[in-house]
Design a protein around this motif. Sequence first.
Motif, PDB file in Angstrom:
ATOM      1  N   UNK A  97      52.512  12.909  20.826  1.00 29.40           N
ATOM      2  CA  UNK A  97      53.402  13.466  21.853  1.00 29.40           C
ATOM      3  C   UNK A  97      54.580  14.208  21.220  1.00 29.40           C
ATOM      4  N   UNK A  98      55.194  13.580  20.201  1.00 28.70           N
ATOM      5  CA  UNK A  98      56.317  14.234  19.516  1.00 28.70           C
ATOM      6  C   UNK A  98      55.857  15.491  18.776  1.00 28.70           C
ATOM      7  N   UNK A  99      54.674  15.424  18.166  1.00 23.77           N
ATOM      8  CA  UNK A  99      54.141  16.615  17.503  1.00 23.77           C
ATOM      9  C   UNK A  99      53.874  17.738  18.496  1.00 23.77           C
ATOM     10  N   UNK A 100      53.484  17.387  19.708  1.00 22.54           N
ATOM     11  CA  UNK A 100      53.274  18.407  20.738  1.00 22.54           C
ATOM     12  C   UNK A 100      54.587  19.098  21.080  1.00 22.54           C
ATOM     13  N   UNK A 101      55.647  18.323  21.230  1.00 26.95           N
ATOM     14  CA  UNK A 101      56.968  18.904  21.529  1.00 26.95           C
ATOM     15  C   UNK A 101      57.424  19.798  20.388  1.00 26.95           C
ATOM     16  N   UNK A 102      57.247  19.296  19.155  1.00 24.96           N
ATOM     17  CA  UNK A 102      57.653  20.089  17.983  1.00 24.96           C
ATOM     18  C   UNK A 102      56.823  21.363  17.892  1.00 24.96           C
ATOM     19  N   UNK A 103      55.525  21.272  18.181  1.00 27.23           N
ATOM     20  CA  UNK A 103      54.670  22.447  18.115  1.00 27.23           C
ATOM     21  C   UNK A 103      55.077  23.515  19.113  1.00 27.23           C
ATOM     22  N   UNK A 104      55.341  23.104  20.356  1.00 31.93           N
ATOM     23  CA  UNK A 104      55.792  24.063  21.368  1.00 31.93           C
ATOM     24  C   UNK A 104      57.121  24.690  20.942  1.00 31.93           C
ATOM     25  N   UNK A 105      58.050  23.850  20.464  1.00 33.06           N
ATOM     26  CA  UNK A 105      59.357  24.366  20.030  1.00 33.06           C
ATOM     27  C   UNK A 105      59.205  25.358  18.874  1.00 33.06           C
ATOM     28  N   UNK A 106      58.327  25.029  17.917  1.00 34.40           N
ATOM     29  CA  UNK A 106      58.121  25.930  16.773  1.00 34.40           C
ATOM     30  C   UNK A 106      57.541  27.264  17.221  1.00 34.40           C
ATOM     31  N   UNK A 107      56.582  27.231  18.137  1.00 36.82           N
ATOM     32  CA  UNK A 107      56.010  28.478  18.634  1.00 36.82           C
ATOM     33  C   UNK A 107      57.032  29.328  19.361  1.00 36.82           C
ATOM     34  N   UNK A 108      57.862  28.698  20.175  1.00 35.70           N
ATOM     35  CA  UNK A 108      58.896  29.430  20.913  1.00 35.70           C
ATOM     36  C   UNK A 108      59.933  30.009  19.951  1.00 35.70           C
ATOM     37  N   UNK A 109      60.359  29.221  18.948  1.00 36.51           N
ATOM     38  CA  UNK A 109      61.325  29.715  17.954  1.00 36.51           C
ATOM     39  C   UNK A 109      60.770  30.945  17.239  1.00 36.51           C
ATOM     40  N   UNK A 110      59.512  30.850  16.799  1.00 36.55           N
ATOM     41  CA  UNK A 110      58.910  31.968  16.076  1.00 36.55           C
ATOM     42  C   UNK A 110      58.823  33.212  16.951  1.00 36.55           C
ATOM     43  N   UNK A 111      58.454  33.038  18.219  1.00 38.44           N
ATOM     44  CA  UNK A 111      58.372  34.184  19.122  1.00 38.44           C
ATOM     45  C   UNK A 111      59.742  34.805  19.374  1.00 38.44           C
ATOM     46  N   UNK A 112      60.744  33.961  19.617  1.00 36.69           N
ATOM     47  CA  UNK A 112      62.095  34.470  19.885  1.00 36.69           C
ATOM     48  C   UNK A 112      62.622  35.258  18.691  1.00 36.69           C
ATOM     49  N   UNK A 113      62.500  34.676  17.498  1.00 37.81           N
ATOM     50  CA  UNK A 113      63.042  35.326  16.295  1.00 37.81           C
ATOM     51  C   UNK A 113      62.295  36.614  15.988  1.00 37.81           C
ATOM     52  N   UNK A 114      60.963  36.581  16.054  1.00 41.69           N
ATOM     53  CA  UNK A 114      60.184  37.776  15.701  1.00 41.69           C
ATOM     54  C   UNK A 114      60.390  38.901  16.702  1.00 41.69           C
ATOM     55  N   UNK A 115      60.391  38.587  17.987  1.00 42.55           N
ATOM     56  CA  UNK A 115      60.599  39.628  18.987  1.00 42.55           C
ATOM     57  C   UNK A 115      62.026  40.162  18.950  1.00 42.55           C
ATOM     58  N   UNK A 116      62.992  39.291  18.661  1.00 44.63           N
ATOM     59  CA  UNK A 116      64.373  39.752  18.516  1.00 44.63           C
ATOM     60  C   UNK A 116      64.497  40.695  17.326  1.00 44.63           C
ATOM     61  N   UNK A 117      63.773  40.397  16.251  1.00 45.92           N
ATOM     62  CA  UNK A 117      63.809  41.264  15.081  1.00 45.92           C
ATOM     63  C   UNK A 117      63.174  42.620  15.392  1.00 45.92           C
ATOM     64  N   UNK A 118      62.018  42.618  16.069  1.00 48.55           N
ATOM     65  CA  UNK A 118      61.368  43.882  16.425  1.00 48.55           C
ATOM     66  C   UNK A 118      62.255  44.716  17.349  1.00 48.55           C
ATOM     67  N   UNK A 119      62.853  44.057  18.355  1.00 51.09           N
ATOM     68  CA  UNK A 119      63.741  44.778  19.265  1.00 51.09           C
ATOM     69  C   UNK A 119      64.974  45.283  18.537  1.00 51.09           C
ATOM     70  N   UNK A 120      65.475  44.475  17.593  1.00 52.13           N
ATOM     71  CA  UNK A 120      66.645  44.892  16.823  1.00 52.13           C
ATOM     72  C   UNK A 120      66.364  46.119  15.985  1.00 52.13           C
ATOM     73  N   UNK A 121      65.194  46.156  15.340  1.00 48.19           N
ATOM     74  CA  UNK A 121      64.819  47.331  14.551  1.00 48.19           C
ATOM     75  C   UNK A 121      64.728  48.570  15.440  1.00 48.19           C
ATOM     76  N   UNK A 122      64.075  48.431  16.559  1.00 52.73           N
ATOM     77  CA  UNK A 122      63.918  49.582  17.462  1.00 52.73           C
ATOM     78  C   UNK A 122      65.277  50.057  17.962  1.00 52.73           C
ATOM     79  N   UNK A 123      66.117  49.119  18.356  1.00 49.74           N
ATOM     80  CA  UNK A 123      67.437  49.481  18.886  1.00 49.74           C
ATOM     81  C   UNK A 123      68.311  50.114  17.803  1.00 49.74           C
TER      82      UNK A 123
END
Length: 408
Positions: free
Chosen positions: A25-51
């Motif tokens: 159960x804890x690994x599931x929470x950590x996995x979801x959090x890790x996926x969301x962190x990676x998406x937020x950071x990567x998309x923010x970086x792509x948007x930052x480059x474009x902007x």
Amino acid sequence: MKFEGWVALRYLRSPFKPALLRLVTWLSIVGVAAGVIALVVSLSMDSGFRRALSSRLLEVTAHVNLKPKGEEGIRDWRPLVARLEKTPGVKSIAPAIYNTVLISANGQAQGAVLKGVDPKLEIASDQALQRIESGAANFAPDGNGIPAILIGHILAESLRLRVGQYLTVTSPQGTLTPFGLVPQPRRFRVVGIFNSGFYDYDANWAFVTLGSAQNLAGIGDLVSVLEVRLFDPDQAPEVAQTLLREAGPGYNATTWMEQNRALFRALSLEKLVTAIFIGLITFVAGLNILVALALTVVDRAGDIAVLIAMGARRRQVRRVFILQGLAVGAVGTAIGLAIGYTVAWAANTWRLIPLNPEIYSISYVPFHTSALDAVWIAALALAVSVAATVYPAWSAARLQPVEILRYE
């Protein structure tokens, strides 16, 4: 709280849950959090480059370039500018001449783009000439009549030039002699060094007056392009069509979007590919949720049978497990969004990731967070979490109380 939510919360917080089930159960929470962190950071970086690239480009380039279809240049450009300036949405129009030249000084030489400009109009519209690192944007010739030139700070460093020194500009256009076309070098005095923040301009560009560029190219009162800047750069395609109608036949108009189409297509494709591949992390987290709920069904089969025997409906049993998966996904998503946006803000504020400006045109990795990205990332994470509950919930609802309780 409804019955299904109360039971789901009890299952998640039960102190009698097996250690393996708690770990998954804890690994599931950590996995979801890790996926969301990676998406937020990567998309923010792509948007930052474009902007960042868009803003830097718009600071030093025109929004619309109006050029003649032939190679003779624009001769009667002054009345044309006066007419086009009345076009709705146009902020300013500046004439320009572009020439590829060889700049030499202190025993070194380097190719550069020499831009002939109207100083008053160019200083008002071009951010590069508003960011003078040393000297001033004063295009007046010196006491000997030698014309002025402004160069980028990287170009100045490579040629070891300072304000007040002289350089030689050699143009491919020259004087026709019995021995062929002989380039005519001209001397210029460095009156200012600019720092636009855009590597290509700082390393390869120089500015002189329109008259100096015309004399160097050996042409008359001609300009090669009219550079149009707009109040709203996003309206460039519409205004370009209006300018073409006003200018009449014999002209082409290109927008800043068309000139940099390949760059922005590459950035868009990179953002899509990044979202797909990093989204697989969230998919893996969904598998963890599926495993955790499947183990819960096995561990709590007797409890589920008792609930059904006491009158709980099968759809209520399904909701119990769906709510468990949704709760795990919601907690992981909230943690991931909080950490991801904090990391992106800190990395952008303190410029934690440096870059080589010769390759990327900017000196650090920019991050730009978007509320819309947060919405669809959260929706994706929760959708994966709920989808992972389908099989365990269906299995739990299909349990037969008689078969389970027979051996209790």
